[in-house]
Design an enzyme around this catalytic site. Structure first.
Site, PDB file in Angstrom:
ATOM      1  N   ASP A  42     -11.952  -3.189  32.472  1.00 14.11           N
ATOM      2  CA  ASP A  42     -11.522  -2.700  31.163  1.00 14.11           C
ATOM      3  C   ASP A  42     -10.262  -1.861  31.210  1.00 14.11           C
ATOM      4  O   ASP A  42      -9.719  -1.495  30.168  1.00 14.11           O
ATOM      5  CB  ASP A  42     -12.649  -1.868  30.527  1.00 14.11           C
ATOM      6  CG  ASP A  42     -13.649  -2.739  29.813  1.00 14.11           C
ATOM      7  OD1 ASP A  42     -13.318  -3.916  29.566  1.00 14.11           O
ATOM      8  OD2 ASP A  42     -14.746  -2.248  29.505  1.00 14.11           O
ATOM      9  N   HIS A  91     -17.584   2.085  38.552  1.00 16.96           N
ATOM     10  CA  HIS A  91     -18.442   0.929  38.297  1.00 16.96           C
ATOM     11  C   HIS A  91     -19.752   1.137  39.035  1.00 16.96           C
ATOM     12  O   HIS A  91     -19.764   1.721  40.115  1.00 16.96           O
ATOM     13  CB  HIS A  91     -17.768  -0.359  38.784  1.00 16.96           C
ATOM     14  CG  HIS A  91     -18.371  -1.589  38.220  1.00 16.96           C
ATOM     15  ND1 HIS A  91     -19.489  -2.176  38.762  1.00 16.96           N
ATOM     16  CD2 HIS A  91     -18.022  -2.329  37.139  1.00 16.96           C
ATOM     17  CE1 HIS A  91     -19.801  -3.238  38.029  1.00 16.96           C
ATOM     18  NE2 HIS A  91     -18.935  -3.352  37.038  1.00 16.96           N
TER      19      HIS A  91
HETATM   20  C1  LIG Z   1     -17.284  -3.757  31.811  1.00 15.57           C
HETATM   21  C2  LIG Z   1     -17.860  -2.501  32.248  1.00 15.57           C
HETATM   22  O1  LIG Z   1     -18.882  -2.134  31.755  1.00 15.57           O
HETATM   23  S1  LIG Z   1     -17.054  -1.681  33.462  1.00 15.57           S
HETATM   24  C3  LIG Z   1     -17.407   0.043  33.146  1.00 15.57           C
HETATM   25  C4  LIG Z   1     -16.658   0.529  31.961  1.00 15.57           C
HETATM   26  N1  LIG Z   1     -16.883   1.966  31.757  1.00 15.57           N
HETATM   27  C5  LIG Z   1     -15.948   2.893  32.010  1.00 15.57           C
HETATM   28  O2  LIG Z   1     -14.832   2.609  32.444  1.00 15.57           O
HETATM   29  C6  LIG Z   1     -16.314   4.317  31.674  1.00 15.57           C
HETATM   30  C7  LIG Z   1     -15.976   5.282  32.817  1.00 15.57           C
HETATM   31  N2  LIG Z   1     -16.843   5.064  33.948  1.00 15.57           N
HETATM   32  C8  LIG Z   1     -18.098   5.593  34.008  1.00 15.57           C
HETATM   33  O3  LIG Z   1     -18.533   6.310  33.119  1.00 15.57           O
HETATM   34  C9  LIG Z   1     -18.956   5.276  35.226  1.00 15.57           C
HETATM   35  O4  LIG Z   1     -18.130   4.986  36.332  1.00 15.57           O
HETATM   36  C10 LIG Z   1     -19.928   4.117  34.981  1.00 15.57           C
HETATM   37  C11 LIG Z   1     -20.840   4.446  33.799  1.00 15.57           C
HETATM   38  C12 LIG Z   1     -19.178   2.823  34.693  1.00 15.57           C
HETATM   39  C13 LIG Z   1     -20.766   3.889  36.228  1.00 15.57           C
HETATM   40  O5  LIG Z   1     -21.531   5.011  36.404  1.00 15.57           O
HETATM   41  P1  LIG Z   1     -22.527   5.201  37.634  1.00 15.57           P
HETATM   42  O6  LIG Z   1     -22.779   3.958  38.361  1.00 15.57           O
HETATM   43  O7  LIG Z   1     -23.750   5.868  37.105  1.00 15.57           O
HETATM   44  O8  LIG Z   1     -21.688   6.106  38.579  1.00 15.57           O
HETATM   45  P2  LIG Z   1     -22.007   7.601  38.875  1.00 15.57           P
HETATM   46  O9  LIG Z   1     -22.115   8.336  37.601  1.00 15.57           O
HETATM   47  O10 LIG Z   1     -23.174   7.606  39.821  1.00 15.57           O
HETATM   48  O11 LIG Z   1     -20.703   8.059  39.611  1.00 15.57           O
HETATM   49  C14 LIG Z   1     -20.630   8.369  40.957  1.00 15.57           C
HETATM   50  C15 LIG Z   1     -19.615   9.475  41.114  1.00 15.57           C
HETATM   51  O12 LIG Z   1     -18.338   9.046  40.638  1.00 15.57           O
HETATM   52  C16 LIG Z   1     -17.897   9.862  39.565  1.00 15.57           C
HETATM   53  N3  LIG Z   1     -17.338   8.993  38.560  1.00 15.57           N
HETATM   54  C17 LIG Z   1     -17.853   7.807  38.120  1.00 15.57           C
HETATM   55  N4  LIG Z   1     -17.034   7.271  37.210  1.00 15.57           N
HETATM   56  C18 LIG Z   1     -15.998   8.125  37.069  1.00 15.57           C
HETATM   57  C19 LIG Z   1     -14.828   8.113  36.289  1.00 15.57           C
HETATM   58  N5  LIG Z   1     -14.574   7.091  35.450  1.00 15.57           N
HETATM   59  N6  LIG Z   1     -13.971   9.129  36.384  1.00 15.57           N
HETATM   60  C20 LIG Z   1     -14.206  10.147  37.219  1.00 15.57           C
HETATM   61  N7  LIG Z   1     -15.304  10.225  38.005  1.00 15.57           N
HETATM   62  C21 LIG Z   1     -16.183   9.219  37.920  1.00 15.57           C
HETATM   63  C22 LIG Z   1     -19.141  10.553  39.029  1.00 15.57           C
HETATM   64  O13 LIG Z   1     -18.808  11.786  38.430  1.00 15.57           O
HETATM   65  C23 LIG Z   1     -19.951  10.715  40.293  1.00 15.57           C
HETATM   66  O14 LIG Z   1     -19.445  11.827  40.999  1.00 15.57           O
HETATM   67  P3  LIG Z   1     -20.442  12.853  41.734  1.00 15.57           P
HETATM   68  O15 LIG Z   1     -21.192  12.008  42.738  1.00 15.57           O
HETATM   69  O16 LIG Z   1     -19.548  13.868  42.304  1.00 15.57           O
HETATM   70  O17 LIG Z   1     -21.353  13.349  40.652  1.00 15.57           O
HETATM   71  O1  LIG Z   2     -21.542  -5.114  35.725  1.00 14.88           O
HETATM   72  C1  LIG Z   2     -21.484  -4.064  35.061  1.00 14.88           C
HETATM   73  O2  LIG Z   2     -22.258  -3.092  35.239  1.00 14.88           O
HETATM   74  C2  LIG Z   2     -20.474  -3.892  34.004  1.00 14.88           C
HETATM   75  C3  LIG Z   2     -19.404  -4.932  34.057  1.00 14.88           C
HETATM   76  O3  LIG Z   2     -18.467  -4.833  34.826  1.00 14.88           O
HETATM   77  C4  LIG Z   2     -19.526  -6.093  33.187  1.00 14.88           C
HETATM   78  O4  LIG Z   2     -20.509  -6.227  32.462  1.00 14.88           O
HETATM   79  O5  LIG Z   2     -18.613  -6.938  33.208  1.00 14.88           O
END
Ligand SMILES: CC(=O)SCCNC(=O)CCNC(=O)[C@H](O)C(C)(C)COP(=O)(O)OP(=O)(O)OC[C@H]1O[C@@H](n2cnc3c(N)ncnc32)[C@H](O)[C@@H]1OP(=O)(O)O
Ligand SMILES: O=C([O-])CC(=O)C(=O)O
Length: 377
Positions: free
Chosen positions: A314, A261
């Site tokens: 999610d 997140h």
């Molecule tokens: C309701 C919502 O929107 S909640 C989010 C729903 N989305 C998901 O579940 C999809 C999977 N998750 C992701 O893609 C990401 O965690 C996001 C897009 C939600 C957030 O991304 P960001 O804030 O940009 O996190 P960021 O990419 O900086 O991650 C930081 C570190 O954690 C790692 N990381 C982040 N999410 C994940 C994951 N789901 N699985 C494995 N590694 C992860 C990244 O690779 C990164 O590692 P590094 O520093 O070694 O490169």
């Molecule tokens: O806050 C966010 O980036 C994504 C999320 O968890 C939501 O929209 O509920």
């Protein structure tokens, strides 16, 4: 050019505005709507009450809630052209159909162009009632059935399940949907709400902002994750396969969906309620294996939890929908039903102290150069 400028890619950690709606403490894993913890709201409140709270800032009295509920119920109507549009787009992804219909409503309902504060409010509440109708009507039409008319005796959540399935939901099923909507209702400057605010910033109308929000929610990094989690669970198949799945994903540096997140480093506080729902429903329905697979993934991801990588809202929701027999492509639209009041209140906040949202990109293209005529390229 200006090499010393700090770039904040993805606007990570940037405050762009003040907001009195929700407070997220990412380190502690806390979420408040208007000062009330999400746990109290999930346990004691209803979606209608939460909508009122988000929009008006206070919990409603019984009379205020009754009037608000009546207004939501009065909004359960769709112009007949919407069913024609659904027929024409019936084979599309439900999120594309929903977005197209919301866009069409802007053209079909003259009130959608009222850009005053009350206009935003009335349009937003009507859309809150119409969005589940559109999704349910699409599900009926693509399966060769007539859309089920809304039932004014039912709550927002129960009416949604009624319109979706054509049978009255049990009290437990309606409550689970209600809690799901409460948990998804609002989340600060998430990507879809931020996008909606950018649209309002240009003084566009509310329907336009909702179309922006729906487009932005659909991606797998945001609302689309629940669908991907369900696909992941199916691919894993058995709890004992989870560790190898995670190892392979991490080895390829791929994201494990439903984890991570932008703001939370502790577990997303909403996840616990969905987890309880999956466990209970799985046991009741004689299908405990989905929960076991999810927990095996959580166990396999434990080494990364200390780096702030935990489940998000999610992670569990898809399996709940699956257990209810809801098709996977409806998972994001269900998120949209819940998020309607959050988008509305973010748009209202933006409108009240409006400013064009327009950041900068630091140019790193070629220096100024002469135009080359075609025969010299
Ligand atoms: C309701 C919502 O929107 S909640 C989010 C729903 N989305 C998901 O579940 C999809 C999977 N998750 C992701 O893609 C990401 O965690 C996001 C897009 C939600 C957030 O991304 P960001 O804030 O940009 O996190 P960021 O990419 O900086 O991650 C930081 C570190 O954690 C790692 N990381 C982040 N999410 C994940 C994951 N789901 N699985 C494995 N590694 C992860 C990244 O690779 C990164 O590692 P590094 O520093 O070694 O490169
Ligand atoms: O806050 C966010 O980036 C994504 C999320 O968890 C939501 O929209 O509920």
């Amino acid at each position: 050019m200006t090499e010393d400028v700090k770039i904040n890619r993805g606007l990570k950690g940037i405050y762009f505005e003040r907001s009195g709606v929700s407070h997220i403490d990412g380190a502690k894993g806390e979420l408040l709507y208007r000062g009330y913890t999400i746990h109290d709201l999930a346990e004691h409140s209803t979606f209608e009450e939460v909508c009122y709270l988000l929009i008006h800032g206070e919990l409603p009295t019984a009379d205020a809630l009754a009037a608000f509920d009546a207004q939501l119920k009065a909004g359960r109507t769709l112009p007949p052209q919407i069913h024609e549009i659904i027929h024409a787009t019936r084979d599309g992804h439900p999120m594309d159909v929903l977005r197209t219909c919301v866009s069409a409503l802007a053209a079909l309902e003259p009130a959608s162009h009222d850009k005053g504060e009350d206009g935003f409010l009335q349009n937003g509440l009507r859309l809150t009632s119409q969005v589940p109708m559109i999704i349910a009507a699409h599900q009926a039409i693509r399966n060769g059935r007539d859309p089920v008319p809304a039932d004014p005796t039912l709550s927002h959540a129960a009416n949604w399940l009624w319109m979706l399935k054509g049978e009255k939901p049990s009290a437990d099923a309606a409550r689970l949907a209600d809690v799901d909507f409460i948990l998804h209702a609002e989340h600060g400057a998430n990507a879809s709400s931020f996008a909606a605010r950018v649209t309002v910033g240009t003084e566009a109308n509310l329907h336009g902002a909702m179309v922006t929000a729906l487009s932005t929610l659909a991606g797998p990094a945001h609302g689309g994750a629940a669908e991907d989690v369900m696909k992941m669970v199916q691919e894993i198949g058995k709890p004992e396969n989870a560790a190898a799945y995670v190892k392979q994903k991490r080895g390829n540096r791929e994201a494990v969906t439903g984890f991570g997140h932008r703001v939370y480093r502790a577990e997303d506080p909403r996840a616990r309620h969905m987890r309880d729902g999956v466990r209970k429903l799985g046991q009741e329905m004689g299908a405990p294996e989905w929960y076991e697979i999810l927990q095996a993934v959580v166990d396999a991801m434990k080494p990364y939890a200390r780096h702030g990588l935990n489940v998000n809202v999610d992670f569990y929701s898809g399996v709940i929908y699956q257990l209810h027999g809801i098709p996977m492509d409806l998972y994001v639209p269900i998120f949209a039903i819940g998020r309607m009041p959050g988008w509305l209140v973010q748009c209202l906040e933006q409108q009240r102290s409006n400013i064009l949202i327009r950041p900068l990109t630091l140019y790193n293209g070629p220096d100024a150069r002469p135009y080359l005529p075609m025969d010299q390229r």
